[in-house]
Design an enzyme around this catalytic site. Structure first.
Site: not given
Length: 251
Positions: A142, A155
């Protein structure tokens, strides 16, 4: 659409929706036999039926990829029905929105267990297959691995870990197996459901291409990295973010 994966077996984790589902459709459309590994026992079978209805070969296997024991069951099913794996897309996803001081240890551990550890478990389970087939692994990282955004400590750590891990795995298992990662930016999946139009507009404005991306656009990048066309690409990361990470406005 080319047929780059005819005769190859692919496993996509977190494959029931969003980017994972788009990748399942793309790989199947290019000839792969696709196994959808996901905990979603509604969307997963529906996707498998959709792909089969379009002439693709696919099977849904209910799998919690954060549980080590689930990987043995997945491998047994894949081997019994199709044979050794040649393409692996590690894509499972979990985000709990909280600053580090507001995130309990269970929330931290759970996000790493879903976002990062399955790549390790996948390799441990299927590396012999991948060596035999000269296979490729593509992980979904990401832009959060590169840019800090409030509320994403675990995350971001997991996605940064994926970037480092694909480099390490590329070294450990090359030349037989290739490892790469895609780094999606703002992609229009169900995580945007409920987000205000104002917030979506702000994200679009912060993106060089002035729009959100589509899951199919990430799937195209995954399919390329998994294909023989990327035969000299390993240990790298590919941004698929419409220039979101490039565009900055300051006085």
């Amino acid at each position: 659409m080319t047929a780059r994966f005819v005769g190859r077996v692919a496993v996509v984790t977190g494959g029931a929706a969003g980017i994972g589902a788009a990748c399942c459709r793309r790989l199947a459309a290019e000839g792969a036999t696709v196994f959808i590994a996901d905990i979603d026992t509604v969307a997963g079978p529906a996707l498998a039926a959709e792909i089969a209805g379009s002439g693709g070969r696919t099977t849904f296997v209910a799998t919690d990829v954060s549980e080590p024991g689930a990987w043995s069951a997945l491998a047994e099913r894949v081997h019994a029905e199709a044979g050794p794996v040649a393409v692996l897309h590690s894509n499972a996803f979990l985000h709990l929105d909280a600053a580090a001081d507001q995130l309990d240890i269970d929330g931290w551990n759970r996000q790493l267990a879903v976002n990062l550890t399955p790549l390790f478990l996948a390799v441990r389970t299927f590396v012999n297959d991948l060596r035999t087939t000269g296979g490729a692994v593509v992980a979904t990282s990401s832009v959060h691995a590169l840019v800090g955004i409030s509320g994403y400590p675990a995350y971001a750590a997991a996605k940064g870990g994926i970037n480092s891990l694909v480099r390490q795995l590329a070294v450990e298992y090359g030349p037989a197996v290739r490892f790469n990662a895609v780094l999606p930016g703002p992609i229009r999946t169900r995580v945007w459901d409920g987000v205000s139009e104002e917030a979506i507009g702000a994200t679009i404005e912060a993106t060089a291409l002035r729009r959100l991306g589509q899951p199919d656009e990430v799937a195209a990048a995954v399919a390329f990295l998994a294909s023989d066309e990327a035969s000299y690409i390993t240990g790298t990361t590919l941004l698929v973010d419409g220039g979101w990470s490039s565009k900055k406005e300051s006085a």
